[in-house]
Design a protein around this motif. Structure first.
Motif: not given
Lengths: 319, 326
Positions: B200-208, B230-233, B252-260
């Protein structure tokens, strides 16, 4: 209504097939050839056979966990039933359901159910489809006395009566829910009076009189297609325990012996001879055929392949 | 394209499919003249009549079983639970009957039905009308589970669910019913296949990774954090079953950081499954921080509005969780 000789023959054959199927199944347990459990309807053969033999293929049935008589009554293939009982690939459910979940959609059996009362709501849906398509057929759902204490019974009978769905609710009352007598689980003697509370017709019949059950089901179908659903209670008795692990300490040997005197097969046999529908020799020929059918079914099942784990994900979802 | 509400999108999906398929019927409590407890089925009774839009007694078990039985024998059905909490009353028919029917009978039949059920808190409906029970149904093989977050997704996913040959639990979000969004014109027949996540939103720093009502909330947080650089996917899984594992792993591979993030109680929630998908995959080697979950508190949903708002992930909590990951 006078039944033809052919009908008597069919009813008698199916009851004897059911009896021999279950006696054989019980023996296979003892021999260690079957695992899991089974619920036997010995003593109740007239219920499912009498009701289902009168139906057309387009009439649906939903069976109980104690429903070999219902399946054989609806013309299920005994070989595939036995193969399923043995958990084989060639069984009705490819060995995945076992005898608690036998079904044959091609003859109108929408399946047996392991949940007490679980099939009753489904029956309203099958009947809704028949009503929606203006079909001249009905849905028959079997359940035991115990299921009439489930919420599914209440919700389903109320809905069916309100929508005038073409359902025949058949309660095979064998007076016990596992070990608990109906005297301890309900405050009424005649389960059919429950129908009145839904604005539905209810009748109670001798569940060991296959001829009468057959005739009454034909009348019931006509009534249902004209008026809406009906509850038919068939009072009968389970000779065996609830399942294979039942020591039967909750009832007396005298009570069991008393009901064995009322054996539905013997009763039909006596009726046939007394009314000269068939000769002793003809009856013996039917009994021999039934024995052979079961023998063939066991041979088919035993020689059938086991299901493969590679296919375990088949049929979790439809395409 | 025009803007319509999530509720209207659901109405359009049902209505369009009912126009296309005369064998599709709709049953539930107060769905007829009343138009549904949340007004979702307004006008459908008038268009399709009492044979196809059928008001039922208050009998969730037989609503579900009747839908399953009709679907087993040749109709297609949409059944509505007035609140998804009432699935508790229908669980045998859903989990033991509809879900297992095909498998236990060796593939003889199919149960093409949709159980629509609104869930989620935020309406002051308290403990028994506010739950998020998706993990319960996602745990039953044989069921598919869908939770749309936008009007367009609601319409496209519901149309796909109705055409699916399996029982689909379609969990709507009460608080999104009045939200508007762009949706294709009536009759354009836009289908969104089940099992496809949507970034729903592309980002490079962290994934929700999230779904349902937490999607718009996560997007709001993402926009606010963008102002801080801070660029959130934001990945909306849209369907829990089948789950688009590849999309989660890729992000997850793209940003390396994941929040569920999800609204349902955290313990035993579907978030645990989403975390597992990421950490069990080769995305594990790309992670720069532990994968974190933010679910609802492990309490029933309370009545008081301040309490109610605080037991599910708030913008503040999501923001704090993101910052902790960086």
């Amino acid at each position: 209504m006078k039944l033809s000789k052919e009908t008597h023959k069919e009813l008698y054959l199916k009851m004897v097939q059911t009896r021999k199927f279950e006696e054989t199944a019980a023996r296979l347990f003892v021999e260690g050839k079957v695992h899991g459990t089974a619920h036997f309807c010995i003593g109740e053969e007239a219920t499912g056979v009498g009701v289902c033999t009168s139906l057309e293929v387009e009439d649906y049935i939903l069976q109980t966990h104690r429903g070999h008589n219902q399946g054989i009554g609806k013309n299920m293939d005994i070989k595939k039933m036995m193969a399923e009982f043995l958990g084989k690939e060639t069984g009705y459910c490819k060995g995945k359901g076992g005898c608690m979940h036998i079904a044959d959609f091609s003859v109108g059996s929408l399946g047996a159910n392991g949940i007490v009362g679980g099939g009753i709501p489904l029956a309203t849906g099958a009947a809704l489809k028949q009503q929606y398509n203006k079909e001249d057929n009905i849905t028959v759902v079997f359940f035991g006395d115990g299921a009439t204490n489930e919420g599914s019974f209440h919700e389903s009978l109320n809905l069916a009566a309100t929508w005038k769905l073409p359902v025949l609710f058949v309660c095979t009352n064998n007076y016990y829910g596992m070990s608990t007598s109906t005297k301890k689980s309900m405050a009424i003697d005649d389960i059919s009076i429950r129908a009145e509370g839904y604005g539905m017709k209810g009748i109670a019949l001798d569940g060991n009189d296959v001829v009468n059950i057959y005739e009454e089901t034909i009348k019931a179908k006509k009534y249902i297609l004209e008026n809406g659903p009906m509850l038919m209670v068939l009072n009968t008795y389970r000779w065996m325990g609830h399942s294979k692990s039942d020591a039967q300490i909750y009832r007396t040997k005298e009570e069991v012996a008393e009901w064995k005197e009322k054996c539905p097969i013997k009763r039909h046999r006596d009726f046939i001879l007394k009314n000269k529908v068939m000769t002793e020799a003809e009856l013996e020929a039917i009994e021999a055929q039934a024995a052979q059918d079961i023998k063939d079914a066991v041979a088919f099942a035993e020689s059938s392949p086991e299901p493969k784990i590679e296919n375990i994900f088949d049929d979790v979802y439809a395409d | 394209m025009r803007d319509i509400t999530y509720a209207q999108a659901i109405n359009e999906a049902m209505s369009e499919e009912m126009r296309l398929d005369k064998n599709l019927i709709f049953i539930g409590e107060d769905i007829g003249v009343y138009g549904g407890a949340f007004g979702v089925s307004k006008g459908m009774f008038e268009e399709f009549g009492p044979e196809r839009v059928k008001d039922t007694p208050i009998s969730e078990q037989v609503i579900t079983g009747c839908a399953a039985g009709a679907s087993m024998t040749g109709l297609k059905t949409i059944a509505e639970m007035m609140f998804s909490d009432f699935m508790t009353l229908a669980m045998d028919q859903l989990a033991n009957q509809a879900a297992k029917n095909r498998f236990q009978f060796g593939g003889q039949g199919a149960v093409p039905m949709v159980l629509r059920a609104p869930g989620g808190s935020g309406t002051g409906a308290a403990e028994q009308h506010s739950q998020s029970l998706e993990a319960w149904v996602a745990h039953v093989p044989g069921l598919k589970v869908v939770i749309p977050s936008t009007p367009a997704d609601a319409k496209g996913l519901l149309k796909a669910s109705i055409r699916d040959n399996n029982p689909v639990v379609f969990l709507e979000q009460k608080l999104l019913y009045r939200q508007k969004g762009p949706v294709a014109e009536i009759g354009e027949d836009e289908i969104i296949p089940l099992g496809k996540a949507d970034v729903k939103r592309e980002g490079k720093d962290v994934t929700i990774i999230t779904y349902g009502r937490m999607v718009p909330r996560s997007l709001k947080v993402a926009e606010d954090l963008a102002k801080e650089g801070i660029d959130v996917e934001v990945v909306d899984i849209r369907t829990l079953v089948p789950l688009d594992k590849e999309a989660l792993i890729k992000s997850a591979k793209k940003t390396g950081k994941v929040l569920v993030v999800h609204e349902a109680c955290q313990t035993g929630g579907f978030g645990g499954e989403l975390v597992s998908v990421v950490v069990e995959s080769d995305a594990f080697f790309y992670l720069d921080a532990p994968v974190k979950r933010l679910g609802g508190l492990d309490v029933p949903i309370p009545y008081n509005p301040n309490l109610e708002a605080q037991v599910v992930p708030t913008e503040e909590k999501i923001t704090a969780a993101i910052k902790n990951l960086l």
